[in-house]
Scaffold this active site. Structure first.
Site, PDB file in Angstrom:
ATOM      1  N   CYS B  86      -3.023  55.571  40.819  1.00 15.96           N
ATOM      2  CA  CYS B  86      -3.687  55.857  42.086  1.00 15.96           C
ATOM      3  C   CYS B  86      -3.497  54.728  43.095  1.00 15.96           C
ATOM      4  CB  CYS B  86      -5.167  56.186  41.839  1.00 15.96           C
ATOM      5  SG  CYS B  86      -5.957  56.992  43.254  1.00 15.96           S
ATOM      6  N   HIS B 196      -5.643  60.103  37.205  1.00 12.85           N
ATOM      7  CA  HIS B 196      -6.370  59.049  36.497  1.00 12.85           C
ATOM      8  C   HIS B 196      -6.528  59.393  35.014  1.00 12.85           C
ATOM      9  CE1 HIS B 196      -7.869  56.533  39.840  1.00 12.85           C
ATOM     10  NE2 HIS B 196      -7.924  57.646  40.540  1.00 12.85           N
ATOM     11  N   GLU B 198      -7.116  57.478  32.637  1.00 11.08           N
ATOM     12  CA  GLU B 198      -8.170  56.656  32.014  1.00 11.08           C
ATOM     13  C   GLU B 198      -9.528  57.339  32.084  1.00 11.08           C
ATOM     14  OE1 GLU B 198      -6.897  56.149  34.926  1.00 11.08           O
ATOM     15  OE2 GLU B 198      -8.418  55.427  36.338  1.00 11.08           O
TER      16      GLU B 198
END
Lengths: 82, 230
Positions: B86, B196, B198
């Site tokens: 990002c 994302h 994560e």
């Protein structure tokens, strides 16, 4: 000598400018007919200490190339004032 | 154990999530501050998501000049692995470690929701745990995620198979050209993408389909070619 530099940065011609489009639609909604090709960018003003206007312009151009404008998506123009 | 440096800029806000995902995959995660010039001998550097320097001027434009970025440039030039997620992707483009740029989403709104993406390339340090063509939903959260590049660059990216992730199932959330969600450098050692993983790396957040990116990293063999499952 101190020079005042006015820099305009706008989205490159041909690249989609969603902000410009949204404002264009808003202008039309307000009844401003005939307004088109709206591009939204940013204005940057700064002072440069340099020996000549040419030197100030060269310095400002380098600032644009390296930081103030993104060479992939933006064009810039500048005016140097004594 | 493979060492991974997670770089923190003022305004990074996915640093802990990324740290957690890296550590959870079994790698040695370390935080590195943006003023540091020492990457602590990390084999992999991750630039996490967030709003470094408040996104002033352009997203990623100021972070690029952080002291740590000189170390990241050197690391990348030496063939070291770098992943930008990002805002990290935006920084890598601004630093010209990746081609193109990320501009305002085409619908002008900040988009924060899971979207479908397809893994297009699996021979990189961060995608080797997936099979080519794998589709999954991963969260995106960005205002400036519309990927653009000139026509020559786009042709080159496609010809060299350098699109790593692509939005799919009609879910392009930002107007990115050719549904591009992520790209890599010619060697596949520098990768950037908008989604994302994560945030979907631990079942506690609702899904762990993104954990494969971090398992890939933890299993990566620096200096050798990345292992591919295809």
């Amino acid at each position: 000598m101190t020079y005042r530099v006015h820099i305009r940065v706008v989205p490159r011609a041909g690249l989609l400018d969603p902000q410009g489009q949204a404002v264009e639609h808003a202008l039309a909604a307000l009844g401003f007919e005939g307004a088109g090709d709206v591009r939204i960018g940013r204005a940057i003003e700064l002072a440069i200490d340099a020996r000549s206007a040419d030197a100030a312009e060269a310095s400002a151009r380098e600032m644009c190339e390296r930081l103030l404008a993104n060479p992939v998506t933006e064009d810039y123009s500048l005016v140097v004032e004594a | 154990m493979l060492r991974v440096a997670v770089v923190r800029f003022p305004g990074s806000n996915c640093d802990w999530d990324t740290y957690h995902a890296v550590a959870g995959a079994g790698a040695d995660a370390r935080f590195v501050w943006h003023r540091d010039t020492d990457l602590q001998q990390a084999e992999v550097v991750i630039l996490p998501g967030g709003f470094s320097y408040g996104d002033y001027l352009r997203s990623g434009a100021i972070a690029r000049f952080s002291p740590v970025m000189q170390a990241v440039q050197k690391h990348a030039a030496a063939g070291g692995a770098v992943l930008g997620i990002c805002n990290g992707f935006q920084i890598l483009c601004e630093a010209q470690l990746l081609p193109g740029a990320l501009v305002r989403n085409d619908r002008l709104t900040f988009v924060s929701r899971p979207v479908w993406v397809r893994v297009e390339r699996t021979d990189t340090f961060c995608t080797s745990a997936y099979t080519r063509g794998t589709e999954m939903r991963i969260p995106v959260a960005h205002g400036d995620g519309c990927y653009v590049a000139d026509d020559d660059t786009l042709r080159l990216l496609e010809a060299e198979g350098r699109v790593v992730l692509r939005y799919t199932r009609g879910e392009n959330p930002n107007g990115s050209v050719a549904d591009i969600a992520g790209v890599c450098n010619p060697a596949g050692t520098v990768v950037g993408f908008m989604p994302h993983p994560e945030r979907y790396a631990d079942p506690v957040t609702g899904s762990d389909v993104g954990a494969g990116f971090f398992r890939s990293i933890a299993a990566w063999l620096p200096g050798g070619t990345a292992r591919s499952t295809t």
